[in-house]
Motif scaffolding. Structure first.
Motif, short mmCIF file in Angstrom:
data_model
loop_
_atom_site.label_atom_id
_atom_site.label_comp_id
_atom_site.label_asym_id
_atom_site.label_seq_id
_atom_site.Cartn_x
_atom_site.Cartn_y
_atom_site.Cartn_z
N VAL A 199 4.63 -1.22 -26.35
CA VAL A 199 4.37 -0.37 -25.18
C VAL A 199 5.68 -0.21 -24.41
O VAL A 199 6.30 -1.20 -24.01
CB VAL A 199 3.29 -0.99 -24.28
CG1 VAL A 199 3.06 -0.13 -23.04
CG2 VAL A 199 1.97 -1.16 -25.05
N LYS A 200 6.09 1.05 -24.21
CA LYS A 200 7.32 1.33 -23.47
C LYS A 200 6.99 2.15 -22.22
O LYS A 200 6.29 3.15 -22.31
CB LYS A 200 8.30 2.12 -24.35
CG LYS A 200 8.86 1.34 -25.53
CD LYS A 200 9.91 2.16 -26.28
CE LYS A 200 10.55 1.36 -27.40
NZ LYS A 200 11.60 2.13 -28.11
N PRO A 201 7.49 1.74 -21.05
CA PRO A 201 7.15 2.45 -19.81
C PRO A 201 7.81 3.82 -19.73
O PRO A 201 8.92 4.04 -20.25
CB PRO A 201 7.67 1.52 -18.72
CG PRO A 201 8.77 0.74 -19.37
CD PRO A 201 8.35 0.56 -20.80
N ILE A 202 7.13 4.75 -19.08
CA ILE A 202 7.69 6.05 -18.69
C ILE A 202 7.62 6.12 -17.17
O ILE A 202 6.53 6.11 -16.59
CB ILE A 202 6.90 7.23 -19.30
CG1 ILE A 202 6.95 7.18 -20.83
CG2 ILE A 202 7.44 8.56 -18.78
CD1 ILE A 202 6.09 8.25 -21.49
N VAL A 203 8.77 6.14 -16.50
CA VAL A 203 8.81 6.25 -15.04
C VAL A 203 8.97 7.72 -14.70
O VAL A 203 9.91 8.38 -15.13
CB VAL A 203 9.97 5.42 -14.46
CG1 VAL A 203 10.04 5.60 -12.94
CG2 VAL A 203 9.78 3.94 -14.81
N THR A 204 8.03 8.25 -13.93
CA THR A 204 7.98 9.68 -13.65
C THR A 204 8.79 10.05 -12.41
O THR A 204 9.33 9.18 -11.72
CB THR A 204 6.52 10.14 -13.50
OG1 THR A 204 5.82 9.21 -12.66
CG2 THR A 204 5.84 10.16 -14.85
#
Length: 387
Positions: A199-204
């Motif tokens: 799981v890799k985060p996506i910061v919007t």
């Protein structure tokens, strides 16, 4: 359609309102209202508080452990939850996969997964979109190859909401290739801590971490983790999407947003003491947004009334998805006007401006996820209007 709730429903409203004020964790509400992200532990504590009361799976029938509430009671509960400032329930478990499991799953699967969904102790994520398959979801390439009773999963899911809090992810995976791209897709559940899952985060743009990429490299799950028949995943996903698109309405939350805008617009400017509410153009846009929320509410009532009479949420849910997301965007545009007009004022507008701007940015995605609004219009044209 009678729009006046009967006395017993209003009694129920008072019960719900009192419980949220008295018994729900106040620190969770305060943090959520401040715009701060909740930790995984706080998400669990919030949802387990509802689960312990028997109110997390609010729309589930009694035979599957839900409260068995009427449509009116479900509506009032959602409205009071929003009014109290309780964090939005993560929908992937109780709203999305739960109904799929109790409708299409085996008895073993129901016994295995429904209790943890129902009491809030187990978190779920939804593995639908891929880098090359968003609105055209039927073009997905994520593969699940069955070998000796085990599915080997390979592929890339993206825009996966709340995967950082999830223990399980339900997936659409291609298990065979046939002439029609909607065929050969299966509905499979996988633990997020399985070997080969990353799981890799996506910061919007609003600075939030809600979305994620989820990568699968030879991750293995037993064949028993497939819901229903192999190759019927597309059918199950369409059933799920009716619940998803209707869940976007959030009438209570939108009314709270409108009250917030009106409060900001009623504060005098520190320089001239002028109020944004005195601007006829702004006042007209605010009134228009309030009317739009009223119209959305009536649309939700019509669809839920049809479902309560034995119908289905079905393709008409696309109407709610369009109206809800566009109305949310209209309201957050007013947020920007109100925050910008009195930036630097020491009152409410200055204190909430960062959160309000973040809400605007986050809201731009609403007309994209869950099936873009353009796709929803095509669905309405073909399947509702018969064009």
């Amino acid at each position: 359609m009678d729009l006046v709730f009967p006395p017993h429903v209003e009694d129920f409203r008072r019960e719900v309102r009192s419980w949220f004020a008295r018994d729900f964790p106040a620190d969770i509400i305060a943090k959520y209202k401040s715009g701060q992200p909740l930790t995984t532990a706080e998400v669990r504590r919030s949802e387990m508080a509802l689960g312990a009361k028997g109110w997390l799976a609010s729309a589930w029938p009694k035979e599957h452990g839900g409260p068995g509430w009427s449509i009116e009671e479900q509506y009032v509960f959602d409205e009071e939850l929003e009014r109290a400032g309780v964090p939005t329930v993560t929908p992937m478990g109780v709203v999305y996969v739960g109904p799929v499991i109790y409708t299409f799953g085996s008895e073993e699967q129901k016994a295995r997964w429904l209790p943890g969904i129902r009491d809030g102790s187990v978190g779920w994520a939804q593995g639908y979109s891929e880098p090359g398959a968003g609105s055209d979801l039927a073009s997905l390439e994520f593969s699940a190859e069955l070998k000796d009773g085990t599915y080997v999963l390979n592929g890339h899911k993206i825009w996966t909401s709340s995967a950082q809090h999830a223990d399980w992810i339900f997936l659409l995976a291609r298990t065979s290739r046939r002439e029609k791209k909607q065929e050969g897709i299966s509905f499979i559940c996988c633990p997020t801590n399985a070997p080969g899952v990353t799981v890799k985060p996506i910061v919007t743009i609003d600075g939030a971490h809600v979305l994620n990429e989820v990568l699968f490299e030879n991750a293995e799950v037993p064949e028993a983790n497939r819901i229903g028949e192999e190759g019927k995943g597309w059918t199950y996903s369409q059933y799920l999407l009716g619940f998803e698109r209707t869940s976007y309405a959030r009438i209570g939350g939108k009314r709270a947003m409108l009250r917030h805008v009106r409060a900001l617009a009623s504060i005098g400017s520190p320089a001239s003491n002028e109020r944004l509410m005195d601007d006829p153009g702004f006042a007209m846009r605010l009134a228009s947004a309030e009317i739009a929320v009223d119209g959305l509410e009536m649309t939700v009532f019509r669809i839920l009334s049809a479902a309560a009479s034995g119908g289905s949420l079905g393709d008409a849910a696309s109407t709610v998805k369009i109206l809800a997301t566009e109305t949310h965007q209209r309201i957050t545009e007013l947020f920007l006007d109100a925050a910008g007009a009195f930036m630097g004022h020491r009152g409410e507008s200055a204190g909430t401006a960062p959160r309000d701007v973040a809400s605007y940015f986050a809201g731009r995605a609403q007309s994209i996820y869950g099936g873009t609004n353009e796709i929803q219009k095509n669905i309405i044209a073909r399947k509702v209007l018969g064009l």
